[in-house]
Each structure stands twice: as C-alpha cells, then as structure tokens.
Design a protein around this motif. Sequence first.
Motif, PDB file in Angstrom:
ATOM      1  N   ARG A  57       0.837  -1.345  -0.024  1.00 24.89           N
ATOM      2  CA  ARG A  57      -0.016  -0.017  -0.112  1.00 24.89           C
ATOM      3  C   ARG A  57       0.963   1.212  -0.005  1.00 24.89           C
ATOM      4  NH1 ARG A  57      -4.205   0.227   4.691  1.00 24.89           N
ATOM      5  NH2 ARG A  57      -5.169   1.688   3.309  1.00 24.89           N
ATOM      6  N   SER A  58       0.346   2.468  -0.520  1.00 20.32           N
ATOM      7  CA  SER A  58       0.981   3.514  -0.395  1.00 20.32           C
ATOM      8  C   SER A  58       1.393   4.019   1.052  1.00 20.32           C
ATOM      9  CB  SER A  58       0.061   4.801  -0.867  1.00 20.32           C
ATOM     10  OG  SER A  58      -0.233   4.458  -2.197  1.00 20.32           O
ATOM     11  N   VAL A  82       3.638   2.653   2.997  1.00 21.26           N
ATOM     12  CA  VAL A  82       3.991   1.332   3.812  1.00 21.26           C
ATOM     13  C   VAL A  82       5.227   1.495   4.076  1.00 21.26           C
ATOM     14  CG1 VAL A  82       4.347  -0.252   1.709  1.00 21.26           C
ATOM     15  CG2 VAL A  82       3.232  -1.021   4.132  1.00 21.26           C
ATOM     16  N   GLY A  83       6.163   1.972   3.329  1.00 16.75           N
ATOM     17  CA  GLY A  83       7.630   2.174   3.503  1.00 16.75           C
ATOM     18  C   GLY A  83       8.461   1.569   2.473  1.00 16.75           C
ATOM     19  N   SER A 138       9.698   2.623  -0.518  1.00 13.06           N
ATOM     20  CA  SER A 138      10.864   3.343  -1.206  1.00 13.06           C
ATOM     21  C   SER A 138      12.129   3.352  -0.148  1.00 13.06           C
ATOM     22  CB  SER A 138      10.455   4.795  -1.519  1.00 13.06           C
ATOM     23  OG  SER A 138       9.424   4.888  -2.196  1.00 13.06           O
ATOM     24  N   LYS A 163       8.301  -1.120   9.396  1.00 10.96           N
ATOM     25  CA  LYS A 163       8.204  -0.099  10.385  1.00 10.96           C
ATOM     26  C   LYS A 163       8.021  -0.825  11.822  1.00 10.96           C
ATOM     27  CE  LYS A 163       5.853   3.015   7.301  1.00 10.96           C
ATOM     28  NZ  LYS A 163       4.956   4.248   7.200  1.00 10.96           N
ATOM     29  N   ASP A 214       9.979  -0.559  14.127  1.00  9.21           N
ATOM     30  CA  ASP A 214      10.288  -0.011  15.232  1.00  9.21           C
ATOM     31  C   ASP A 214       9.340   1.076  15.905  1.00  9.21           C
ATOM     32  OD1 ASP A 214      10.789   3.251  13.785  1.00  9.21           O
ATOM     33  OD2 ASP A 214      10.901   1.443  12.337  1.00  9.21           O
ATOM     34  N   LYS A 215       7.958   1.056  15.141  1.00  9.36           N
ATOM     35  CA  LYS A 215       6.739   1.771  15.603  1.00  9.36           C
ATOM     36  C   LYS A 215       5.994   1.299  16.646  1.00  9.36           C
ATOM     37  CE  LYS A 215       6.352   5.369  12.401  1.00  9.36           C
ATOM     38  NZ  LYS A 215       6.441   6.799  12.737  1.00  9.36           N
ATOM     39  N   SER A 227      12.851  -3.131   9.888  1.00 10.83           N
ATOM     40  CA  SER A 227      12.839  -1.762  10.051  1.00 10.83           C
ATOM     41  C   SER A 227      13.783  -1.007   9.388  1.00 10.83           C
ATOM     42  CB  SER A 227      12.813  -1.240  11.755  1.00 10.83           C
ATOM     43  OG  SER A 227      13.059   0.072  12.020  1.00 10.83           O
ATOM     44  N   ALA A 228      13.326  -0.211   8.420  1.00 12.13           N
ATOM     45  CA  ALA A 228      14.496   0.398   7.897  1.00 12.13           C
ATOM     46  C   ALA A 228      15.025   1.697   8.620  1.00 12.13           C
ATOM     47  CB  ALA A 228      13.853   1.192   6.466  1.00 12.13           C
TER      48      ALA A 228
HETATM   49  N1  GDP Z   1       9.601   4.671  11.859  1.00  8.88           N
HETATM   50  C1  GDP Z   1       9.826   4.247  10.542  1.00  8.88           C
HETATM   51  N2  GDP Z   1       9.389   5.044   9.633  1.00  8.88           N
HETATM   52  C2  GDP Z   1       9.388   4.645   8.272  1.00  8.88           C
HETATM   53  C3  GDP Z   1      10.087   3.243   7.943  1.00  8.88           C
HETATM   54  N3  GDP Z   1       9.989   3.010   6.654  1.00  8.88           N
HETATM   55  C4  GDP Z   1       9.406   4.179   6.175  1.00  8.88           C
HETATM   56  N4  GDP Z   1       9.180   4.951   7.266  1.00  8.88           N
HETATM   57  C5  GDP Z   1       8.105   6.224   6.986  1.00  8.88           C
HETATM   58  O1  GDP Z   1       6.916   6.054   6.133  1.00  8.88           O
HETATM   59  C6  GDP Z   1       6.759   7.268   5.377  1.00  8.88           C
HETATM   60  C7  GDP Z   1       6.445   6.533   4.116  1.00  8.88           C
HETATM   61  O2  GDP Z   1       7.740   5.820   3.444  1.00  8.88           O
HETATM   62  P1  GDP Z   1       7.783   5.539   1.860  1.00  8.88           P
HETATM   63  O3  GDP Z   1       9.245   4.763   1.768  1.00  8.88           O
HETATM   64  O4  GDP Z   1       7.894   6.964   1.094  1.00  8.88           O
HETATM   65  O5  GDP Z   1       6.481   4.715   1.676  1.00  8.88           O
HETATM   66  P2  GDP Z   1       5.972   4.188   0.112  1.00  8.88           P
HETATM   67  O6  GDP Z   1       5.069   5.180  -0.419  1.00  8.88           O
HETATM   68  O7  GDP Z   1       5.738   2.872   0.297  1.00  8.88           O
HETATM   69  O8  GDP Z   1       7.241   4.173  -0.841  1.00  8.88           O
HETATM   70  C8  GDP Z   1       7.895   8.070   5.268  1.00  8.88           C
HETATM   71  O9  GDP Z   1       7.582   8.972   6.116  1.00  8.88           O
HETATM   72  C9  GDP Z   1       9.192   7.327   6.052  1.00  8.88           C
HETATM   73  O10 GDP Z   1      10.358   7.995   6.546  1.00  8.88           O
HETATM   74  C10 GDP Z   1      10.547   2.618   9.307  1.00  8.88           C
HETATM   75  O11 GDP Z   1      11.054   1.342   9.106  1.00  8.88           O
HETATM   76  N5  GDP Z   1      10.483   3.054  10.557  1.00  8.88           N
END
Ligand code: GDP
Length: 170
Positions: free
Chosen positions: A4-5, A7-8, A10, A116, A118-119, A147-148
């Motif tokens: 999903r958009s 989701v983390g 990228s 994520k 770590d959340k 967790s990235a």
């Molecule tokens: N705390 C935390 N935030 C994350 C993690 N991965 C992504 N995010 C945050 O989640 C948001 C969306 O991430 P993004 O990579 O752009 O998501 P995409 O739309 O799936 O590509 C951004 O604000 C990231 O910084 C993670 O492992 N931990």
Amino acid sequence: MIGRSNVGKSTLINAFLGRRMLARTSRSPGKTQTCNVYDVDARFYLLDLPGYGYAKVSKTQRAAFRRLLAGIVGTRRRLAGALWLVDVRHPPSPDDHAMQATLGAAGTPVLLVVTKADKVARGKRREYVRSILEALDIAESQCVVTSAETGEGIGDLRESVTALLEAVPS
Ligand SMILES: Nc1nc2c(ncn2[C@@H]2O[C@H](COP(=O)(O)OP(=O)(O)O)[C@@H](O)[C@H]2O)c(=O)[nH]1
Ligand SMILES: [Mg+2]
C-alpha cells in the motif's frame, strides 16, 4: 516489491540496496504510477511497483495498475516472487486481501515483509505480527519483520530473497 502507499516501500528499497535516496521517498502518496526497475548486482531485477490502496487515484490509474500487475505476475517468466509489504501497525485492509488473492491466483511465491517494526514497542511486536499473520493466513516462515529505521531484519530480508532466487527453476 509491492504494498500500500506509504507502507515504507521506497525506504525499504534503499535499506535493502544499502544506498541512500536512490528510491525516492515521496510526500505525495499514490502519485507514482510507474514501475521502477533496479538491477541488483547483475544478479536479479527488483521491480518497485506503484503503491496501491490510495483513495485519490483515478479509475484509469487503477486499471493501469491492474494491467501492470497482471503483466508481471501473470506472464513474466522466472519471477522469483513478490515481496509484499504490510505496516506492522495496521490490520490488513480490503486492498491487502485483494492483493493477496491476486498473487495467490497467479501462483506467485510471496514473502510477507512487515515494515516499520520500530513503531511498536518490542514487547508488543510478536502480538502485532501474529495478528497480521493470522488475518492473512500466512506462516511465520513466509514472513520477515523489518525496520528501515533501525536496520532490523534487513539481513534476514536479503537471505529470504536469496532463497526465493535459488528456488527459481532454471
Ligand atoms: N519509523 C519508521 N518510519 C518509516 C520506516 N520506513 C518508512 N518510514 C516512513 O514512512 C513514510 C512512508 O515511507 P515511503 O518509503 O515513502 O513509503 P512508500 O509510499 O511505500 O514508498 C515516510 O515518512 C518514511 O520515513 C521505518 O522502518 N520506520
Ligand atoms: Mg514510494
């Protein structure tokens, strides 16, 4: 790689590739409708699919996404599998279930990547992950918790990807 958009995806791709800001993390979810392709060490291609489940997406874009996905899971040969991302904090949505059905119908090997981590507090982690696995009826062995942010699970993810690649019939 699909999810999903927001989701983390990228962020995880960057952690996975060990490079910074290669896959752009965007502030406008749902906007990217292209499929980015990464050549990983001339070993395999990592396909970065557009995020799904974002409400403000036109019907035309939705149809384009479905065609793109169908082309990749349906007719591409030697697809090692799908890295399917879900956020540790969210119970699977109807969009997630639809994605699971699509991947299942195509017979695509799936690795569920929980993002994520770590959340949520360490003590609650297992509980959150277990409820996601139960909702999707997926075995623990088919899942990697990552967790990235902290780097947790990225090594496991690399190993699981290697295993998927090794399972591809030559
Ligand atoms: N705390 C935390 N935030 C994350 C993690 N991965 C992504 N995010 C945050 O989640 C948001 C969306 O991430 P993004 O990579 O752009 O998501 P995409 O739309 O799936 O590509 C951004 O604000 C990231 O910084 C993670 O492992 N931990
Ligand atoms: Mg993205």
